[in-house]
Design an enzyme around this catalytic site. Structure first.
Site, PDB file in Angstrom:
ATOM      1  N   ARG A  57       1.296  -1.325   0.201  1.00 37.97           N
ATOM      2  CA  ARG A  57       0.169  -0.030  -0.403  1.00 37.97           C
ATOM      3  C   ARG A  57       0.976   1.056   0.328  1.00 37.97           C
ATOM      4  O   ARG A  57       0.006   2.420  -0.525  1.00 37.97           O
ATOM      5  CB  ARG A  57      -1.335   0.082   1.097  1.00 37.97           C
ATOM      6  CG  ARG A  57      -1.807  -1.124   0.865  1.00 37.97           C
ATOM      7  CD  ARG A  57      -2.930  -0.644   2.203  1.00 37.97           C
ATOM      8  NE  ARG A  57      -3.942  -2.263   2.229  1.00 37.97           N
ATOM      9  CZ  ARG A  57      -5.073  -1.840   2.987  1.00 37.97           C
ATOM     10  NH1 ARG A  57      -5.270  -0.994   4.440  1.00 37.97           N
ATOM     11  NH2 ARG A  57      -6.278  -2.959   2.848  1.00 37.97           N
ATOM     12  N   ASP A 158     -15.797   9.033   9.027  1.00 34.99           N
ATOM     13  CA  ASP A 158     -14.795   8.505   9.312  1.00 34.99           C
ATOM     14  C   ASP A 158     -13.339   9.278   8.636  1.00 34.99           C
ATOM     15  O   ASP A 158     -13.408  10.040   8.238  1.00 34.99           O
ATOM     16  CB  ASP A 158     -14.793   7.241   7.453  1.00 34.99           C
ATOM     17  CG  ASP A 158     -14.150   5.987   7.814  1.00 34.99           C
ATOM     18  OD1 ASP A 158     -14.195   4.667   7.741  1.00 34.99           O
ATOM     19  OD2 ASP A 158     -12.496   5.975   7.787  1.00 34.99           O
TER      20      ASP A 158
HETATM   21  C1  LIG Z   1     -13.515  -2.019   8.767  1.00 39.19           C
HETATM   22  S1  LIG Z   1     -13.579  -0.417   8.601  1.00 39.19           S
HETATM   23  C2  LIG Z   1     -16.292  -0.980   9.055  1.00 39.19           C
HETATM   24  C3  LIG Z   1     -17.027  -0.330   8.566  1.00 39.19           C
HETATM   25  C4  LIG Z   1     -18.103  -0.131   8.977  1.00 39.19           C
HETATM   26  N1  LIG Z   1     -18.260   0.165   9.650  1.00 39.19           N
HETATM   27  C5  LIG Z   1     -18.600  -1.600   8.943  1.00 39.19           C
HETATM   28  O1  LIG Z   1     -19.109  -2.261   9.838  1.00 39.19           O
HETATM   29  O2  LIG Z   1     -18.982  -1.860   8.312  1.00 39.19           O
HETATM   30  C6  LIG Z   1     -13.142   0.308   9.847  1.00 39.19           C
HETATM   31  C7  LIG Z   1     -13.415   1.711   8.999  1.00 39.19           C
HETATM   32  O3  LIG Z   1     -12.695   2.898  10.557  1.00 39.19           O
HETATM   33  C8  LIG Z   1     -11.866   3.825   9.827  1.00 39.19           C
HETATM   34  N2  LIG Z   1     -11.377   4.027  10.912  1.00 39.19           N
HETATM   35  C9  LIG Z   1      -9.700   4.119  11.177  1.00 39.19           C
HETATM   36  N3  LIG Z   1      -9.693   4.405  12.496  1.00 39.19           N
HETATM   37  C10 LIG Z   1     -10.037   5.499  12.187  1.00 39.19           C
HETATM   38  C11 LIG Z   1     -10.139   6.278  13.129  1.00 39.19           C
HETATM   39  N4  LIG Z   1      -9.012   6.607  13.916  1.00 39.19           N
HETATM   40  N5  LIG Z   1     -10.642   6.747  13.209  1.00 39.19           N
HETATM   41  C12 LIG Z   1     -11.773   7.198  12.282  1.00 39.19           C
HETATM   42  N6  LIG Z   1     -11.841   6.698  11.893  1.00 39.19           N
HETATM   43  C13 LIG Z   1     -11.471   4.915  11.277  1.00 39.19           C
HETATM   44  C14 LIG Z   1     -11.349   2.980   8.984  1.00 39.19           C
HETATM   45  O4  LIG Z   1     -11.051   4.038   7.583  1.00 39.19           O
HETATM   46  C15 LIG Z   1     -12.476   1.743   7.952  1.00 39.19           C
HETATM   47  O5  LIG Z   1     -13.546   3.481   6.662  1.00 39.19           O
END
Ligand SMILES: C[S@@+](CC[C@H](N)C(=O)[O-])C[C@H]1O[C@@H](n2cnc3c(N)ncnc32)[C@H](O)[C@@H]1O
Length: 291
Positions: A57, A158
């Site tokens: 990445r 996000d």
């Molecule tokens: C695996 S996805 C989950 C998406 C959705 N909530 C679901 O359960 O299908 C995790 C998300 O958390 C976000 N994320 C990671 N660290 C974060 C942070 N410090 N603050 C806000 N979002 C964050 C990532 O960018 C990603 O889009």
């Protein structure tokens, strides 16, 4: 010319992309530094075995800047705490896996929870990724509230600005959408034709209910106001350590209405992390009574 090749390699011609790929240097020290930086920035604890993922990445970012050593890339980042590249660095290291109506049992529960409300319904999707979760919430609110859903609001946040850009477009590959019930597809999506064949778009009345904002759950201030009927914080806490999880849960509590619901991901258990919440059902929490 392949614009993703490092400038040096691209200029010499005849190099295959794979040789150029192997040319990038990621030492143990670089990997440790990357883990430290993404932890400080986003709270994400990157496991040892994520090295290959990190390499592939971030290699794209190095190529973009014409660099061949991760150490140079990291030194540049650290020299400029305000650089735009931090956003790209963070976007590259997040995991955005999601789906419409993922963890399907949450949505009928949400619908029942809001069905009788007369005041404005507000829901926060706190790790909204590419939009499938907040749009599923908006669709559930339409099913529960009918036209009253026009007054409802879904705030979707996000840290990953690329994911949010995709979410705002509301356009998805048809195979993601065709897994849904036929009535939902008909009611909530427009199928593309011509150049848009193979894609479906979320209907404008659903899209209009969702506001997308960039928000780092680790940031000292969050650019949103409560109270919410429900907070969805699913499948993001797994990337944080327990202290970070506890701090975030503590900050969720005052943003929920007194009878509000907190939805967690399938492998997340908040019961032992914060006393502010108590388990109400399968991965769903309510505020604990104050002592
Ligand atoms: C695996 S996805 C989950 C998406 C959705 N909530 C679901 O359960 O299908 C995790 C998300 O958390 C976000 N994320 C990671 N660290 C974060 C942070 N410090 N603050 C806000 N979002 C964050 C990532 O960018 C990603 O889009």
């Amino acid at each position: 010319m392949n614009t993703h090749l490092p400038h040096e390699a691209a200029g010499q011609g005849g190099w295959s992309a794979s040789l150029a790929e192997r040319d990038l240097v990621l030492t143990d020290q670089d990997f440790a530094r990357i883990r430290e930086l993404i932890y400080q920035r986003a709270g994400i604890v990157l496991a040892e075995h994520k090295r290959e993922m990190v390499y592939s990445r971030l290699a794209k970012r190095l190529r973009h800047h014409g660099l061949t050593h991760f150490a140079d890339y990291l030194a540049r980042l650290e020299r400029q705490p305000e650089a735009r590249e931090w956003e790209a660095f963070t976007n590259a290291l997040t995991t955005n896996l999601t789906a419409f109506f993922r963890e399907a049992h949450h949505f009928p529960l949400l619908s029942r929870h809001v069905a009788e409300r007369r005041d404005k319904v507000r829901v926060w999707s706190a790790a909204a990724s590419t939009g499938e979760e907040p749009y599923s919430i908006a669709m559930s609110l339409r099913e529960a509230l009918g036209s009253r859903a026009d007054q409802a609001e879904v705030v979707a946040t996000d840290i990953d600005t690329d994911a949010l850009d995709r979410a705002r477009q509301g356009i998805y590959a048809l195979e993601q959408v065709t897994k849904l019930e036929e009535t939902r597809i008909k009611r909530f999506f427009q199928k593309g034709s011509g150049r848009r064949a193979g894609f479906a778009r979320v209907r404008p009345e659903v899209a209009a209910m969702v506001e997308f904002k960039s928000l780092n759950l680790l940031a000292p201030g969050w650019p949103l106001e409560g109270p919410f009927d429900a907070i969805f914080c699913r499948n993001v806490m797994i990337y944080f350590d327990k202290t970070t999880q506890a701090r975030i849960l503590q900050r969720f509590a005052p943003l929920l209405k007194p009878d509000g619901l907190l939805f967690a991901g399938h492998s997340e258990n908040f019961s032992y992390i914060s006393e502010a919440f108590r388990l109400r059902g399968q991965t769903v929490y309510t505020l604990a009574p104050r002592p």
